[in-house]
Design an enzyme around this catalytic site. Structure first.
Site, PDB file in Angstrom:
ATOM      1  N   ARG A 211      75.396  14.656  -8.841  1.00 14.08           N
ATOM      2  CA  ARG A 211      74.659  13.781  -8.339  1.00 14.08           C
ATOM      3  C   ARG A 211      73.450  13.670  -9.078  1.00 14.08           C
ATOM      4  O   ARG A 211      72.755  12.569  -9.220  1.00 14.08           O
ATOM      5  CB  ARG A 211      74.391  13.969  -6.900  1.00 14.08           C
TER       6      ARG A 211
ATOM      7  N   GLY B  66      84.189   9.929  -1.696  1.00 12.22           N
ATOM      8  CA  GLY B  66      84.960  10.889  -0.935  1.00 12.22           C
ATOM      9  C   GLY B  66      85.963  11.690  -1.379  1.00 12.22           C
ATOM     10  O   GLY B  66      85.993  12.131  -2.691  1.00 12.22           O
TER      11      GLY B  66
END
Ligand code: AMP
Length: 391
Positions: free
Chosen positions: A34, A350
């Protein structure tokens, strides 16, 4: 959405919402995906001579103040390594330390403030908290696609108080996903898996308006098989959703969408890696067994549909891929997607991202979304507050 390409950032204090919700162990970020995803935006602002103030949430603190385990300090350390320059850190969010440090920044310098969710007003989109955040910057940039489906102070409220721009990651996520929905190269094949129909029903419904082929796997296929009149043994099923699943089958027929369901499944006598297993046709699932993966004939059927597609969207595993015994269907579907080099292949966040990484196929996909919940809501056709706020 205005993007940072339209922003003259030199000398300005640029308040950037990033998604640095990364796992940390012993004070070290253990997966910096991230942080890396936000680097193009941060680097561009540095190169433009902006004074960069980064804010993010991490984990689920109580909202009652500082909690060591959720501090963003490890992210500051890792970001400093990734950028190859010092990154300063404020021990509060918009209090005395953050204010002093943001005012002291020189052009091209970077500051991270402490976890937004240490203050419960963040999730409430509290107007006073938005004002406090806005004082840290002259302009606002949102690059946190992963939280764009939340109307929080840092994603929605503050955007109304400062000139607001989308970062590169935000822009890429939104344009890729909306482009896929509005103008897919056809045939457009959507693959949905995961545990529950109830979680995915709106996505299924929305994709039936867009896709040419809809492939269903994972635990949720059993509710569809029930709707078709099969018995599914002890497989995961949602009795209350059988009717809705039946309606989706009808909708697919009306719309001329090819809806593919498993023709065989790998059954297990218990939910465990060392379970006794048996692969059976869907009309022969034993009463005392549960389906935990799609079978080889299903893989062939799905792979053929994927090979024909020019656009592929995938969300949700085909089976319990965390256990090697039931990971084959997910792996083979991931391989089929990777092997279709002609198609735009988009992985919708996900567990499918975890699966693609597990099988080392990430660089063979066109685009991997960083926002599971946000990408699903976008596909459902919902407006994302964090995106709307940038319009
Ligand atoms: P979701 O969070 O809804 O995307 O679902 C992901 C989870 O679904 C993963 O943890 C999988 O292990 C689980 N899953 C996939 N297939 C099955 C299945 N046949 N039975 C039970 N769980 C499943």
């Amino acid at each position: 959405m205005k993007t940072i390409n339209e922003l003259n950032a030199a000398g300005k204090r640029v308040l950037v919402r990033v998604d640095f919700n990364a796992p940390v162990k012993d004070g070290i970020v253990t997966d910096d995906t991230r942080l890396r995803a936000a680097l193009p935006t941060i680097q561009k602002l540095i190169d433009d001579g902006a004074r960069v103030i980064l804010m993010s949430h991490r984990g689920r603190p109580s909202g009652e103040g500082f909690e060591e385990e959720f501090s963003l300090r490890p992210a500051a350390l890792r970001l400093s390594e990734l950028l190859g320059k010092p990154v300063s850190f404020a021990s509060d969010i918009a209090g005395a330390d953050a204010t002093a440090k943001s005012n002291a920044l020189k052009d091209g310098e970077v500051l991270i403030v402490e976890n937004l969710r240490f203050d419960k007003r963040e999730k409430k989109n509290d107007p006073a908290f938005c004002e406090e955040l806005a004082k840290l910057g002259d302009v606002y940039v949102n690059d946190a696609f992963g939280t764009a489906h939340r109307a929080h102070a840092s994603t929605a409220g503050v955007a109304k108080l400062l000139p607001a721009y989308a970062g590169f990651l935000m822009e890429k996520e939104v344009s890729t996903l909306t482009g896929m929905l509005d103008e897919p190269k056809r045939p457009f094949c959507a693959i949905l898996g995961g545990s529950k129909v109830s979680d995915k029903i709106q996505v299924i419904d929305a994709l039936l308006d867009k896709a040419d082929t809809l492939i269903i796997g994972g635990g949720m296929c059993f509710t569809f098989l029930l709707a078709q009149g099969y018995s599914v043994g002890t497989s995961l099923k949602e009795d209350d959703w059988v009717e809705r699943a039946g309606e989706m089958l009808e909708k697919a027929e009306q719309k001329g969408v090819k809806l593919l369901l498993p023709v065989d499944v790998v059954c297990a006598d218990k939910f465990a890696e060392d379970a006794a297993t048996k692969t059976v046709a869907v009309d022969a699932i034993p009463d005392d067994m549960m389906g935990l993966d799609i079978g080889p004939e299903t893989v062939k059927l799905y792979a053929a549909a994927i090979a024909e597609a020019k656009t592929v969207f995938w969300n949700g595993p085909m089976g319990v891929f965390e256990m090697d015994a039931f990971a084959v269907g997910t792996r083979d579907v991931a391989l089929a997607v990777a092997d279709n080099a002609e198609a735009d292949t988009i992985i919708g966040g996900g567990d499918s991202v975890a699966a693609v990484n597990k099988f080392d196929l990430a660089d063979r996909m066109t685009f991997i979304s960083t926002g599971g919940g946000a990408s699903m809501e976008l596909v459902e056709g919902k407006e994302l507050p964090g995106v709307v706020a940038l319009a």
